[in-house]
Design an enzyme around this catalytic site. Structure first.
Site, PDB file in Angstrom:
ATOM      1  N   LYS A  38      -7.612   1.600  -2.754  1.00  0.00           N
ATOM      2  CA  LYS A  38      -7.134   0.890  -1.565  1.00  0.00           C
ATOM      3  C   LYS A  38      -7.315   1.744  -0.300  1.00  0.00           C
ATOM      4  CE  LYS A  38      -4.898  -1.720   1.176  1.00  0.00           C
ATOM      5  NZ  LYS A  38      -4.890  -3.123   1.422  1.00  0.00           N
ATOM      6  N   GLU A  76      -5.688 -10.398   7.381  1.00  0.00           N
ATOM      7  CA  GLU A  76      -4.920 -11.403   8.099  1.00  0.00           C
ATOM      8  C   GLU A  76      -5.920 -12.323   8.793  1.00  0.00           C
ATOM      9  OE1 GLU A  76      -1.877  -9.659  10.555  1.00  0.00           O
ATOM     10  OE2 GLU A  76      -1.275  -8.348   8.917  1.00  0.00           O
ATOM     11  N   LEU A 127     -19.327  -3.755  11.434  1.00  0.00           N
ATOM     12  CA  LEU A 127     -20.132  -2.965  12.376  1.00  0.00           C
ATOM     13  C   LEU A 127     -20.072  -3.634  13.739  1.00  0.00           C
ATOM     14  CD1 LEU A 127     -23.481  -1.747  10.776  1.00  0.00           C
ATOM     15  CD2 LEU A 127     -21.456  -0.417  11.341  1.00  0.00           C
ATOM     16  N   ARG A 145       0.923  -5.731  15.610  1.00  0.00           N
ATOM     17  CA  ARG A 145       1.101  -4.328  15.253  1.00  0.00           C
ATOM     18  C   ARG A 145      -0.146  -3.523  15.629  1.00  0.00           C
ATOM     19  NH1 ARG A 145       3.199  -5.134   9.220  1.00  0.00           N
ATOM     20  NH2 ARG A 145       1.970  -7.038   9.469  1.00  0.00           N
ATOM     21  N   THR A 153       0.865  -1.181   0.000  1.00  0.00           N
ATOM     22  CA  THR A 153       0.000   0.000   0.000  1.00  0.00           C
ATOM     23  C   THR A 153       0.900   1.230   0.000  1.00  0.00           C
ATOM     24  OG1 THR A 153      -1.611  -1.211   1.261  1.00  0.00           O
ATOM     25  CG2 THR A 153      -1.874   1.166   1.219  1.00  0.00           C
ATOM     26  N   CYS A 170      -2.816  -1.961   9.126  1.00  0.00           N
ATOM     27  CA  CYS A 170      -3.366  -1.287   7.946  1.00  0.00           C
ATOM     28  C   CYS A 170      -4.204  -0.047   8.251  1.00  0.00           C
ATOM     29  CB  CYS A 170      -4.198  -2.276   7.153  1.00  0.00           C
ATOM     30  SG  CYS A 170      -3.242  -3.724   6.704  1.00  0.00           S
ATOM     31  N   PHE A 173      -6.674  -6.693  -0.847  1.00  0.00           N
ATOM     32  CA  PHE A 173      -7.772  -6.504   0.109  1.00  0.00           C
ATOM     33  C   PHE A 173      -7.854  -7.644   1.117  1.00  0.00           C
ATOM     34  CE2 PHE A 173      -9.090  -4.379  -3.882  1.00  0.00           C
ATOM     35  CZ  PHE A 173      -9.081  -3.073  -3.422  1.00  0.00           C
ATOM     36  N   ASN A 190     -10.003   1.034   2.873  1.00  0.00           N
ATOM     37  CA  ASN A 190      -9.573   0.837   4.264  1.00  0.00           C
ATOM     38  C   ASN A 190     -10.094   1.938   5.188  1.00  0.00           C
ATOM     39  OD1 ASN A 190      -8.352  -1.603   4.093  1.00  0.00           O
ATOM     40  ND2 ASN A 190      -6.261  -0.890   4.372  1.00  0.00           N
TER      41      ASN A 190
HETATM   42  C1  UGA Z   1      -7.622  -4.809   6.643  1.00  0.00           C
HETATM   43  C2  UGA Z   1      -8.732  -4.857   5.579  1.00  0.00           C
HETATM   44  O1  UGA Z   1      -9.895  -5.487   6.110  1.00  0.00           O
HETATM   45  C3  UGA Z   1      -8.262  -5.636   4.343  1.00  0.00           C
HETATM   46  O2  UGA Z   1      -9.266  -5.572   3.340  1.00  0.00           O
HETATM   47  C4  UGA Z   1      -6.974  -4.990   3.835  1.00  0.00           C
HETATM   48  O3  UGA Z   1      -6.449  -5.723   2.722  1.00  0.00           O
HETATM   49  C5  UGA Z   1      -5.936  -4.984   4.935  1.00  0.00           C
HETATM   50  O4  UGA Z   1      -6.444  -4.255   6.057  1.00  0.00           O
HETATM   51  C6  UGA Z   1      -4.689  -4.310   4.417  1.00  0.00           C
HETATM   52  O5  UGA Z   1      -4.739  -3.119   4.069  1.00  0.00           O
HETATM   53  O6  UGA Z   1      -3.654  -4.977   4.235  1.00  0.00           O
HETATM   54  P1  UGA Z   1      -6.679  -6.525   8.511  1.00  0.00           P
HETATM   55  O7  UGA Z   1      -6.012  -5.309   9.068  1.00  0.00           O
HETATM   56  O8  UGA Z   1      -5.876  -7.752   8.254  1.00  0.00           O
HETATM   57  O9  UGA Z   1      -7.361  -6.150   7.077  1.00  0.00           O
HETATM   58  O10 UGA Z   1      -7.835  -6.950   9.476  1.00  0.00           O
HETATM   59  P2  UGA Z   1      -9.400  -6.652   9.629  1.00  0.00           P
HETATM   60  O11 UGA Z   1     -10.131  -7.925   9.604  1.00  0.00           O
HETATM   61  O12 UGA Z   1      -9.831  -5.595   8.683  1.00  0.00           O
HETATM   62  O13 UGA Z   1      -9.475  -6.099  11.127  1.00  0.00           O
HETATM   63  C7  UGA Z   1      -8.872  -4.855  11.498  1.00  0.00           C
HETATM   64  C8  UGA Z   1      -9.236  -4.483  12.912  1.00  0.00           C
HETATM   65  O14 UGA Z   1     -10.585  -4.081  13.008  1.00  0.00           O
HETATM   66  C9  UGA Z   1      -9.075  -5.623  13.935  1.00  0.00           C
HETATM   67  O15 UGA Z   1      -8.431  -5.121  15.089  1.00  0.00           O
HETATM   68  C10 UGA Z   1     -10.491  -6.052  14.237  1.00  0.00           C
HETATM   69  O16 UGA Z   1     -10.629  -6.583  15.523  1.00  0.00           O
HETATM   70  C11 UGA Z   1     -11.233  -4.725  14.107  1.00  0.00           C
HETATM   71  N1  UGA Z   1     -12.670  -4.874  13.747  1.00  0.00           N
HETATM   72  C12 UGA Z   1     -13.040  -5.463  12.575  1.00  0.00           C
HETATM   73  C13 UGA Z   1     -13.627  -4.374  14.597  1.00  0.00           C
HETATM   74  O17 UGA Z   1     -13.321  -3.814  15.671  1.00  0.00           O
HETATM   75  N2  UGA Z   1     -14.949  -4.483  14.262  1.00  0.00           N
HETATM   76  C14 UGA Z   1     -15.348  -5.052  13.094  1.00  0.00           C
HETATM   77  O18 UGA Z   1     -16.571  -5.104  12.839  1.00  0.00           O
HETATM   78  C15 UGA Z   1     -14.370  -5.572  12.242  1.00  0.00           C
END
Ligand code: UGA
Length: 454
Positions: free
Chosen positions: A227, A160, A273, A350, A120, A283, A157, A231
Site C-alpha cells: 500500500k 475518491e 503524469l 484534506r 492504511t 493519502c 486502492f 501510493n
Molecule cells: C490515492 C490513490 O490513487 C489510491 O489508489 C489510494 O487508494 C488512495 O490514495 C488512498 O490511499 O486511500 P486519492 O487520494 O483519492 O487516491 O486521489 P488520487 O486520484 O490519487 O489523486 C491524488 C492527488 O493527485 C489529487 O490532488 C490529484 O489532483 C493529483 N494528481 C493525480 C495529479 O496532480 N496528477 C495526476 O496525474 C494524478
C-alpha cells in the site's frame, strides 16, 4: 458470507456497500449516530459518485448500527476502516484503530473470524492489532483466541471520486496474512470480483477490457508495504512530471506533450503524469510521511520519497509566484480561485492545494474570490477564517478580478462560457493550474493564458 465494517468513511462505506451489492450480508458500524441515521435513510454522509445508487441497489443486504454487538458477534469477516490521521511527527495516530480493535475483540463470538485492516497503517500494525484483539477476546471470553481469530491486511486502492468503480473493477486485490485460513476466507469473499462473475450495476457498467482480476496473496508485512509503495510511487510520478515541467517552461517545451510522449512508453505508463499544482488529499501526504518515518525507525533515509514531497510543496508556492511574474504586484489584487476540493468529484478538502494557495494570496495582501461547486459548504465549516472570500457561483468569481486560477479541474469549470465571462474581469488573465482548459480557444477569445510553466 456475514461481514461487518467498522467506520463509514470513504473506504468503509464503499467496501460495505460493494460487498452487500455482491450478495454478502453486511453490517456497517459507526459510533456517530448522525451518520448512521442518514445512512438508514438511504443518504450518504460523503459526496461520492454512484454511492447512493449502490446503497439503494444493495439495501436488502445492508444494516447500519452504532453498536458493535449488532454486527460483530457472528461475522465471518470484520473490516476495520477507521481514520488514521497524521500526528505532527508524520506517524499516523492509531488511537481509533486501537479502540476499534478492542471493541471487535470483545464482541467476536463466531467459530472463526478474520479481522481485516483496511485503514492504511504503519508496517507491523497487523501484529499490533492481533495482540490487542487477542487480549480483548481473552478478557471477555476467559478463553484463548487461538483458532478463533485471524488477522489480515487488505489494502485499499480506491480513489475518491471513482471509489465504486475502483472497488468493483480493481486492477488487483491484495490480501496479506500469516494465517492461511484467513487468506482462504478472503479469497472466497472476493471470488465474484476476482472472476468478475457478478452482474454489473446499470449505473456503472463493467469496462470492456476488464478480464479476471489478479490476486496477490502474501504475508501481513508485505501487504502493508504494498500500500505504501504504491501510493509513494504515484506521488513521486506526479512530482517527477512537475519537476520536469519546471524545466520544460525554462527551455520552451510543452510539458503536456512531454508527459504524453513519455507516458506512452508502456514501461512508464501515462496515468498519474498529469502536471499541475500537484497532489493533495488524505493519502499521498500522509503515506509518504509515514513511510519516511517508519524508515527512520530503522535508521534508513528515503531521499526519493522526501524529494517527491519537497517538489509537491514547491508547486503550491509556484502558483502564486507565476501570477506575481505576470501581475508584478500582487498586493491589493483580486484573484479568483476556481476549485477548492483536492481534486474533482469529491468534497474532500484534506491537504487541498487551494487552501495553501488562498492563504498565500491573503498573506501577500491579495483578496481571493473562492468557489467550489460541491465543497464550498464544507470549506466554510473547516476554514472559517477564509469563509468571507467564498462566492456563490463560478460566474461571481469572474466579477472584477485581475486574474483567475483554475486549481481543481471540475467539469463545471471546463464547460463555462469563458468568452462571455471574460467581459466581467478587470484583466483577462487565466492561470490554468491543471493544464485542463483549451488554451487555443481561450487565447482566441482574448485571454492571456498562463500555465504553471509557460
Ligand atoms: C490515492 C490513490 O490513487 C489510491 O489508489 C489510494 O487508494 C488512495 O490514495 C488512498 O490511499 O486511500 P486519492 O487520494 O483519492 O487516491 O486521489 P488520487 O486520484 O490519487 O489523486 C491524488 C492527488 O493527485 C489529487 O490532488 C490529484 O489532483 C493529483 N494528481 C493525480 C495529479 O496532480 N496528477 C495526476 O496525474 C494524478
Amino acid at each position: 458470507m456475514k461481514v461487518s465494517v467498522v467506520g463509514t468513511g470513504y473506504v468503509g462505506l464503499t467496501t460495505g456497500a460493494s460487498l452487500a451489492y455482491l450478495g454478502h450480508q453486511v453490517t456497517c458500524i459507526d459510533l456517530d449516530p448522525k451518520k448512521i441515521e442518514m445512512l438508514r435513510a438511504g443518504r450518504s454522509p460523503i459526496f461520492e459518485p454512484f454511492l447512493e445508487d449502490l446503497l439503494a441497489a444493495a439495501s436488502a443486504n445492508l444494516t447500519f448500527t452504532t453498536e458493535y454487538a449488532d454486527g460483530v458477534p457472528n461475522a465471518d469477516v470484520v473490516f476495520v476502516a477507521v481514520q488514521t490521521p497524521s500526528l505532527p511527527d508524520g506517524n499516523p495516530d492509531l488511537r481509533f484503530l486501537r479502540s476499534a480493535a478492542e471493541s471487535v475483540g470483545q464482541h467476536v463470538a463466531g467459530d472463526y473470524t478474520v479481522v481485516v485492516n483496511k485503514s492504511t497503517v504503519p508496517i507491523g500494525s497487523g501484529n499490533w492489532v492481533d495482540a490487542i484483539l487477542r487480549d480483548a477476546y481473552e478478557e471477555r471470553h476467559g478463553a484463548s483466541a487461538d483458532g478463533r481469530l485471524g488477522v489480515a491486511s487488505n489494502p485499499e486502492f480506491l480513489r475518491e471520486g471513482s471509489a465504486i468503480g475502483d472497488t468493483l473493477y480493481p486492477d488487483r486485490i491484495v490480501i496479506g496474512s500469516d494465517d492461511d485460513r484467513s487468506l482462504e476466507v478472503l479469497t472466497r469473499l472476493y471470488r465474484t470480483v476476482l472472476d468478475q462473475s457478478f452482474t454489473a450495476p446499470a449505473f456503472l457498467p463493467r469496462p470492456d477490457d476488464l478480464g479476471a482480476v489478479p490476486l496477490v496473496s502474501t504475508d501481513l508485512a508485505s501487504a502493508e508495504l504494498i500500500k505504501y509503495a504504491a501510493n509513494a510511487f504515484l506521488a513521486l510520478k506526479i512530482s517527477y512530471i512537475n519537476e520536469i515541467g519546471y524545466l520544460a517552461g525554462k527551455v520552451g517545451a510543452d510539458i503536456t506533450k512531454v508527459a504524453r510522449g513519455t507516458g506512452l512508453d508502456s514501461r512508464i505508463g501515462s496515468r498519474f503524469l498529469q502536471p499541475g499544482v500537484g497532489w493533495g488529499g488524505s493519502c499521498f501526504g500522509k503515506d509518504t510521511a509515514a513511510l519516511i518515518s517508519t524508515a527512520a525507525e530503522y535508521n534508513y533515509d528515503m531521499p526519493i520519497v522526501r524529494a517527491a514531497r519537497e517538489v509537491n510543496e514547491r508547486q503550491r508556492g509556484a502558483v502564486v509566484d507565476r501570477l506575481l511574474d505576470e501581475l508584478r504586484i500582487i498586493k491589493g489584487r483580486r484573484i479568483g480561485v476556481l476549485g477548492l476540493a483536492f481534486k474533482p468529484n469529491t468534497d474532500d478538502l484534506r491537504d487541498a492545494p487551494a487552501i495553501d494557495i488562498a492563504r498565500t494570496l491573503v498573506a501577500r495582501g491579495a483578496r481571493p474570490k473562492l468557489h467550489d461547486p460541491v465543497a464550498a459548504e464544507r470549506f466554510r465549516r473547516e476554514q472559517p477564517d477564509l469563509a468571507e472570500y467564498l462566492c456563490d457561483s463560478a460566474e461571481d468569481v469572474f466579477d472584477g478580478v485581475d486574474a483567475i486560477i483554475l486549481v481543481t479541474e471540475w467539469s463545471h469549470y471546463l464547460e463555462l462560457d469563458w468568452a462571455k465571462l471574460m467581459g466581467m474581469m478587470r484583466t483577462p488573465i487565466v492561470l490554468d493550474g491543471r493544464y485542463a482548459l483549451d488554451r487555443a480557444r481561450l487565447e482566441k477569445s482574448g485571454y492571456r493564458y498562463l500555465s504553471m510553466t509557460n
